[in-house]
Design a protein around this motif. Structure first.
Motif, short mmCIF file in Angstrom:
data_model
loop_
_atom_site.label_atom_id
_atom_site.label_comp_id
_atom_site.label_asym_id
_atom_site.label_seq_id
_atom_site.Cartn_x
_atom_site.Cartn_y
_atom_site.Cartn_z
N LEU A 5 18.45 58.97 42.20
CA LEU A 5 17.17 59.66 42.16
C LEU A 5 16.24 59.18 43.27
CD1 LEU A 5 16.53 59.84 38.31
CD2 LEU A 5 17.38 61.62 39.84
N THR A 6 16.24 57.90 43.54
CA THR A 6 15.39 57.37 44.61
C THR A 6 15.78 57.97 45.95
OG1 THR A 6 15.08 55.29 43.43
CG2 THR A 6 14.65 55.25 45.79
N LYS A 7 17.08 58.05 46.22
CA LYS A 7 17.54 58.64 47.49
C LYS A 7 17.12 60.11 47.60
CE LYS A 7 21.60 55.76 48.29
NZ LYS A 7 23.08 55.73 48.35
N ALA A 8 17.21 60.83 46.50
CA ALA A 8 16.83 62.25 46.52
C ALA A 8 15.32 62.40 46.73
CB ALA A 8 17.25 62.92 45.22
N ASP A 18 2.93 60.81 48.49
CA ASP A 18 2.06 61.11 47.37
C ASP A 18 2.38 62.44 46.70
OD1 ASP A 18 1.17 62.84 49.31
OD2 ASP A 18 -0.91 62.17 49.27
N ASP A 19 3.50 63.05 47.06
CA ASP A 19 3.84 64.34 46.46
C ASP A 19 5.18 64.32 45.70
OD1 ASP A 19 5.51 64.14 48.65
OD2 ASP A 19 5.33 66.26 49.19
N TRP A 20 5.65 63.13 45.37
CA TRP A 20 6.94 63.01 44.70
C TRP A 20 6.96 63.77 43.38
CZ3 TRP A 20 7.15 61.07 39.82
CH2 TRP A 20 6.03 60.36 39.38
N ASP A 21 5.82 63.81 42.70
CA ASP A 21 5.76 64.48 41.40
C ASP A 21 5.96 65.99 41.51
OD1 ASP A 21 3.27 64.44 42.74
OD2 ASP A 21 2.23 64.97 40.89
N GLU A 22 5.73 66.55 42.68
CA GLU A 22 5.96 67.98 42.90
C GLU A 22 7.45 68.31 43.02
OE1 GLU A 22 3.62 69.27 46.23
OE2 GLU A 22 1.86 68.18 45.50
N ILE A 27 14.61 67.87 41.40
CA ILE A 27 15.56 66.79 41.65
C ILE A 27 16.30 66.42 40.37
CG2 ILE A 27 15.74 64.33 42.23
CD1 ILE A 27 13.43 64.87 44.26
N LEU A 28 15.58 66.32 39.27
CA LEU A 28 16.22 66.01 37.99
C LEU A 28 17.15 67.13 37.54
CD1 LEU A 28 13.30 64.31 36.04
CD2 LEU A 28 15.41 63.24 36.85
N PHE A 29 16.75 68.38 37.76
CA PHE A 29 17.63 69.49 37.40
C PHE A 29 18.93 69.42 38.20
CE2 PHE A 29 19.28 73.81 37.60
CZ PHE A 29 19.32 74.13 36.26
N SER A 30 18.80 69.12 39.47
CA SER A 30 19.99 68.98 40.32
C SER A 30 20.89 67.85 39.82
CB SER A 30 19.55 68.71 41.76
OG SER A 30 20.66 68.49 42.58
N TYR A 31 20.29 66.73 39.47
CA TYR A 31 21.05 65.59 38.94
C TYR A 31 21.76 65.95 37.64
CZ TYR A 31 22.02 60.95 37.07
OH TYR A 31 22.66 59.85 36.54
N ARG A 32 21.04 66.62 36.76
CA ARG A 32 21.59 66.95 35.44
C ARG A 32 22.66 68.04 35.48
NH1 ARG A 32 15.51 67.06 33.31
NH2 ARG A 32 15.28 64.83 32.87
N THR A 42 28.96 67.46 33.89
CA THR A 42 27.52 67.38 34.17
C THR A 42 26.82 66.80 32.95
OG1 THR A 42 26.97 69.57 33.28
CG2 THR A 42 27.67 69.48 35.59
N PRO A 43 25.74 66.05 33.14
CA PRO A 43 24.98 65.56 32.00
C PRO A 43 24.48 66.71 31.12
CG PRO A 43 24.33 64.35 33.94
CD PRO A 43 25.24 65.47 34.40
N PHE A 44 24.13 67.84 31.72
CA PHE A 44 23.66 68.99 30.95
C PHE A 44 24.74 69.45 29.99
CE2 PHE A 44 22.53 73.26 29.86
CZ PHE A 44 21.15 73.30 29.90
N TYR A 45 25.96 69.55 30.46
CA TYR A 45 27.06 69.98 29.61
C TYR A 45 27.31 68.99 28.47
CZ TYR A 45 31.52 71.85 28.08
OH TYR A 45 32.52 72.40 27.32
#
Length: 117
Positions: A5-8, A18-22, A27-32, A42-45
Motif C-alpha cells: 500500500l505504501t508503494k502504491a 497531502d492528497d493521499w486520502d483522495e 488503491i485499496l480497491f485495486s489491492y482487494r 483476491t481478498p475480495f473473493y
C-alpha cells in the motif's frame, strides 16, 4: 500489505504528500481485487465468495426483464439467508485450498532466503 500500500500511495500522491486520502479508496480497491501470490485468490473473493463487480460491468451486461443481472456475473438475486448459506459453503471449500497455498508460498520464500545465505 503495508509495504504494498505504501508503494502504491507513493506513486499517486503529489509532491506535498497531502492528497493521499483522495487516492486511498481506489488503491485499496485495486489491492482487494488483485490475486495475491500467497493465497492465489483476491481478498475480495475470500471475503464475499465472488469477484468484485465494477459499475461499468453492470452497464455492459444484459439484465433480465425484472431488472436482475443475468448470470454472467454469478451474482444471485436471492435472499440474504441463501447468500449466507452459499458463502459459508464456498468458504468451507476454499479455505483449505488457501491454507495449502499460503504454506507453499511460505516454504518457497523460506527456500529462497536460505539459498541466498
Amino acid at each position: 500489505m503495508n509495504q504494498t500500500l505504501t508503494k502504491a500511495i507513493v506513486k499517486y500522491i503529489n509532491t506535498e504528500q497531502d492528497d493521499w486520502d483522495e487516492h486511498i479508496e481506489s488503491i485499496l480497491f485495486s489491492y482487494r481485487t488483485s490475486v495475491h501470490a500467497s493465497t492465489k485468490f483476491t481478498p475480495f473473493y475470500l471475503m464475499y465468495g465472488r469477484e468484485a463487480v465494477l459499475p461499468v460491468q453492470l452497464q455492459l451486461i444484459d439484465h433480465n426483464q425484472d431488472g436482475s443481472v443475468v448470470d454472467e456475473l454469478h451474482v444471485e438475486n436471492d435472499t440474504v439467508q441463501s447468500y449466507a448459506t452459499q458463502l459459508e459453503k464456498i468458504k468451507k471449500e476454499l479455505f483449505p485450498k488457501v491454507d495449502v497455498n499460503i504454506k507453499k508460498h511460505r516454504k518457497s520464500k523460506k527456500n529462497y532466503m536460505m539459498s541466498d545465505a
